[in-house]
Scaffold this active site. Sequence first.
Site, short mmCIF file in Angstrom:
data_model
loop_
_atom_site.label_atom_id
_atom_site.label_comp_id
_atom_site.label_asym_id
_atom_site.label_seq_id
_atom_site.Cartn_x
_atom_site.Cartn_y
_atom_site.Cartn_z
N GLY A 15 0.82 -1.17 0.06
CA GLY A 15 -0.07 -0.13 -0.11
C GLY A 15 0.98 1.14 0.10
N ASN A 17 1.21 3.11 -2.71
CA ASN A 17 0.44 4.03 -3.54
C ASN A 17 -0.39 4.47 -2.65
OD1 ASN A 17 1.24 4.25 -6.43
ND2 ASN A 17 1.66 2.30 -6.17
N LYS A 94 -7.11 -8.78 -7.70
CA LYS A 94 -8.61 -9.61 -8.05
C LYS A 94 -9.22 -8.76 -9.18
CE LYS A 94 -8.26 -12.86 -5.23
NZ LYS A 94 -8.28 -14.28 -5.61
N ILE A 96 -12.39 -7.34 -10.99
CA ILE A 96 -13.35 -6.44 -10.43
C ILE A 96 -14.66 -7.24 -10.83
CG2 ILE A 96 -14.50 -4.04 -10.92
CD1 ILE A 96 -11.96 -4.45 -8.77
N ASN A 110 -7.12 2.04 -12.41
CA ASN A 110 -5.76 1.18 -12.12
C ASN A 110 -4.40 1.75 -12.29
OD1 ASN A 110 -4.60 -1.34 -10.93
ND2 ASN A 110 -4.30 -1.71 -13.08
N HIS A 112 -0.67 0.74 -13.29
CA HIS A 112 0.26 -0.53 -13.68
C HIS A 112 1.74 -0.04 -13.89
CE1 HIS A 112 0.85 -4.31 -15.35
NE2 HIS A 112 2.03 -3.77 -16.29
N ASP A 153 -5.83 -5.13 -17.17
CA ASP A 153 -4.82 -4.04 -17.85
C ASP A 153 -5.31 -3.66 -19.09
OD1 ASP A 153 -3.16 -4.12 -15.29
OD2 ASP A 153 -2.08 -6.04 -16.34
N GLU A 182 5.12 6.44 -9.63
CA GLU A 182 3.82 6.05 -9.48
C GLU A 182 3.26 7.17 -8.39
OE1 GLU A 182 2.76 1.96 -8.86
OE2 GLU A 182 4.63 1.39 -9.79
#
Length: 202
Positions: A15, A17, A94, A96, A110, A112, A153, A182
């Site tokens: 975590g 981010n 996971k 969605i 998201n 990546h 993705d 990020e």
Amino acid sequence: MSNKVGLAVFISGGGTNLQSIIDCCADGSIPAEVRLVVSNKSNAFGLERAKKAGINTFVFVRKQFPDEKTADNHLLAMMEKHKVELIALAGYLKMIPPALLERYHGRIVNIHPGLLPQYGGKGMYGLNVHRAVIEAREKETGVTIHQVDEIYDHGKVLAEERVPVFPEDTPEELAVRVLKVEHRLYPQVLKEISEKIIKERQ
Ligand code: GRF
């Protein structure tokens, strides 16, 4: 009630981010508040970060529900309860569920740790991405922030930034360099989306 955007962050791990998002919401640089942190793992360190910041957490394990529909309904009810308007996936591993994609169409994003569409898809997460980039002797990698759809993705790219790869890099060293970007880029994009949501409300 504040006019800040209700944000949920989905995690599976450390975590970092999430932390940068929490910090940028707290200092006002993202006009949103993290109202819920969802994790599929009860021991994700990100949950500790959320608790420390006084944010509600929810461990969502699909197989603990009798069937998919009940699980989906429960997740949707949690979003409703915490008045979530925007969902940021930050290391969430996971898929969605379609019910959530439908309810939050265009409002799930998201991050990546690579330049999509290369080095994306199932199994391409965390150090796996950096390892593959190094093995392919790429000179550049990067960060992609995209909308989420039903394919891993895959959704519309919202922002992308390039990061150099040096010949001696280990996956861990590359991860550190990419994460630094990020932590800056994700809050920037979430700020823009949040501002748009606030405008749309008016
Ligand atoms: C990040 O590299 C993110 O891009 C990827 O998973 C990692 C999560 O790291 N999707 P953290 O949990 O935010 O530290």
